[in-house]
Scaffold this motif. Structure first.
Motif, PDB file in Angstrom:
ATOM      1  N   MET A  68       0.203   8.120  -5.452  1.00  0.00           N
ATOM      2  CA  MET A  68      -0.746   9.207  -5.185  1.00  0.00           C
ATOM      3  C   MET A  68      -0.019  10.534  -4.997  1.00  0.00           C
ATOM      4  SD  MET A  68      -3.204   7.089  -2.561  1.00  0.00           S
ATOM      5  CE  MET A  68      -3.901   8.584  -1.860  1.00  0.00           C
ATOM      6  N   THR A  69       1.063  10.491  -4.218  1.00  0.00           N
ATOM      7  CA  THR A  69       1.841  11.709  -3.991  1.00  0.00           C
ATOM      8  C   THR A  69       2.467  12.197  -5.284  1.00  0.00           C
ATOM      9  OG1 THR A  69       2.342  11.040  -1.716  1.00  0.00           O
ATOM     10  CG2 THR A  69       3.783  12.694  -2.712  1.00  0.00           C
TER      11      THR A  69
ATOM     12  N   GLN B  97       0.830  -1.205   0.000  1.00  0.00           N
ATOM     13  CA  GLN B  97       0.000   0.000   0.000  1.00  0.00           C
ATOM     14  C   GLN B  97       0.866   1.257   0.000  1.00  0.00           C
ATOM     15  OE1 GLN B  97      -3.322   0.487  -0.336  1.00  0.00           O
ATOM     16  NE2 GLN B  97      -2.913   2.683  -0.292  1.00  0.00           N
TER      17      GLN B  97
ATOM     18  N   ALA C 183      -5.072   4.830  -8.903  1.00  0.00           N
ATOM     19  CA  ALA C 183      -6.152   4.815  -7.915  1.00  0.00           C
ATOM     20  C   ALA C 183      -5.575   4.889  -6.506  1.00  0.00           C
ATOM     21  CB  ALA C 183      -6.991   3.545  -8.066  1.00  0.00           C
ATOM     22  N   THR C 184      -6.425   5.278  -5.559  1.00  0.00           N
ATOM     23  CA  THR C 184      -5.985   5.369  -4.164  1.00  0.00           C
ATOM     24  C   THR C 184      -5.865   3.989  -3.525  1.00  0.00           C
ATOM     25  OG1 THR C 184      -8.276   5.636  -3.432  1.00  0.00           O
ATOM     26  CG2 THR C 184      -7.012   7.643  -3.864  1.00  0.00           C
ATOM     27  N   LYS C 185      -6.566   3.015  -4.082  1.00  0.00           N
ATOM     28  CA  LYS C 185      -6.465   1.625  -3.652  1.00  0.00           C
ATOM     29  C   LYS C 185      -6.228   0.776  -4.894  1.00  0.00           C
ATOM     30  CE  LYS C 185      -7.439   1.932   0.825  1.00  0.00           C
ATOM     31  NZ  LYS C 185      -6.529   1.461   1.891  1.00  0.00           N
ATOM     32  N   SER C 186      -5.394  -0.241  -4.772  1.00  0.00           N
ATOM     33  CA  SER C 186      -5.081  -1.104  -5.901  1.00  0.00           C
ATOM     34  C   SER C 186      -5.339  -2.555  -5.554  1.00  0.00           C
ATOM     35  CB  SER C 186      -3.612  -0.924  -6.308  1.00  0.00           C
ATOM     36  OG  SER C 186      -3.239  -1.915  -7.248  1.00  0.00           O
TER      37      SER C 186
ATOM     38  N   PHE D  91      -5.751  10.225 -12.392  1.00  0.00           N
ATOM     39  CA  PHE D  91      -6.746   9.660 -11.492  1.00  0.00           C
ATOM     40  C   PHE D  91      -8.106   9.580 -12.181  1.00  0.00           C
ATOM     41  CE2 PHE D  91      -3.908  10.853  -7.914  1.00  0.00           C
ATOM     42  CZ  PHE D  91      -3.961   9.676  -7.197  1.00  0.00           C
TER      43      PHE D  91
ATOM     44  N   VAL E  26       1.408   2.373  -3.452  1.00  0.00           N
ATOM     45  CA  VAL E  26       0.231   3.078  -3.970  1.00  0.00           C
ATOM     46  C   VAL E  26       0.208   4.504  -3.441  1.00  0.00           C
ATOM     47  CG1 VAL E  26      -2.293   3.064  -4.084  1.00  0.00           C
ATOM     48  CG2 VAL E  26      -1.033   0.898  -4.130  1.00  0.00           C
ATOM     49  N   ASN E  27       0.534   4.669  -2.172  1.00  0.00           N
ATOM     50  CA  ASN E  27       0.590   6.012  -1.575  1.00  0.00           C
ATOM     51  C   ASN E  27       1.622   6.874  -2.282  1.00  0.00           C
ATOM     52  OD1 ASN E  27      -1.291   5.043   0.241  1.00  0.00           O
ATOM     53  ND2 ASN E  27       0.163   4.786   1.918  1.00  0.00           N
TER      54      ASN E  27
ATOM     55  N   GLN F 224       0.280  14.103  -7.757  1.00  0.00           N
ATOM     56  CA  GLN F 224      -0.048  15.490  -7.414  1.00  0.00           C
ATOM     57  C   GLN F 224       1.121  16.444  -7.661  1.00  0.00           C
ATOM     58  OE1 GLN F 224      -3.154  16.296  -6.619  1.00  0.00           O
ATOM     59  NE2 GLN F 224      -3.726  14.127  -6.775  1.00  0.00           N
TER      60      GLN F 224
END
Length: 221
Positions: A99-100, A92, A130-133, A124, A95-96, A103
């Motif tokens: 996300m960072t 996870q 995605a925020t979850k994979s 996105f 994935v984080n 942005q």
């Protein structure tokens, strides 16, 4: 005493994220002749650097996923082919990191290679990040097919992790060879218990995954 308890807590917290949970296996020891190239362990990926949580080049998968892929491998070997896997279990924290990175609009080091037609701010919205994979549940894989004699991947019409319409399963502006190769991959994976993702020809998830609601974060090491 408080300091001791704090250290015990920190050690236990760290340990729980480094041990491989029961139900996961090292796929290379489970599937004969499997080709593995974990792109997120190195620099050849859409971010352009190693991704958090990939501390070793080891492919972990849930045991049912490895069993299903072993069946796929046996089918392909009859035709002088084999599987190549680019990613399986994904922590996870990786994935984080995506996300960072998504942005940070000025960080476009790999844009020309992996997402030339897509604005980074839309990754996105268009379903590429995605925020979850499903990868974090351990039963999703990114795969292609390799010629056993040459060791070269079959031409699928777009590179792995290419964000754009040419990677969509229903994209039809391909050569007959590319279409045939994609059909081969889709058929053999679906026949052995996987479901696909419409925007990525390489992405498959085991239909009856054992941890459908659990997103793991243990480090690959």
């Amino acid at each position: 005493m408080k300091s001791f308890l704090f250290l015990v807590f920190i050690f236990g917290y760290s340990l729980c994220f480094s041990q491989v949970p029961e139900g996961f296996v090292d796929a290379s020891k489970y599937i004969p002749n499997l080709e593995i190239e974990l792109r997120y362990f190195g620099y050849n990926n859409f971010v352009g650097r190693p991704i958090h949580g990939y501390d070793a080049h080891i492919l972990y998968l849930t045991k049912p996923t490895a069993k299903a892929l072993r069946k796929v491998q046996k089918e392909l070997e009859h035709d002088g082919l084999c599987l190549k896997i680019y990613d399986g279990y994904r922590p996870q924290r990786a994935v984080n990191m995506f996300m960072t990175w998504a942005q940070e609009f000025n960080d476009t080091l790999k844009k020309n290679t992996f997402y030339p037609q897509v604005k980074k701010k839309n990754l996105f919205k268009e379903g590429y990040i995605a925020t979850k994979s499903g990868h974090s549940r351990g039963s999703t894989v990114d795969v292609t097919v390799v010629d056993l004699k040459t060791g070269e991947p079959l031409d699928m019409g777009s590179p792995y992790d290419f964000f754009g319409r040419s990677s969509w399963i229903d994209y039809d502006q391909l050569t007959e060879e590319q279409k045939s190769n994609r059909r081969l991959l889709q058929m053999v994976m679906l026949r052995n218990g996987f479901k696909n993702y419409s925007k990525e020809w390489w992405h498959f998830t085991l239909k009856n995954e054992p941890f459908p609601n659990t997103y793991f974060d243990f480090i690959i090491k």
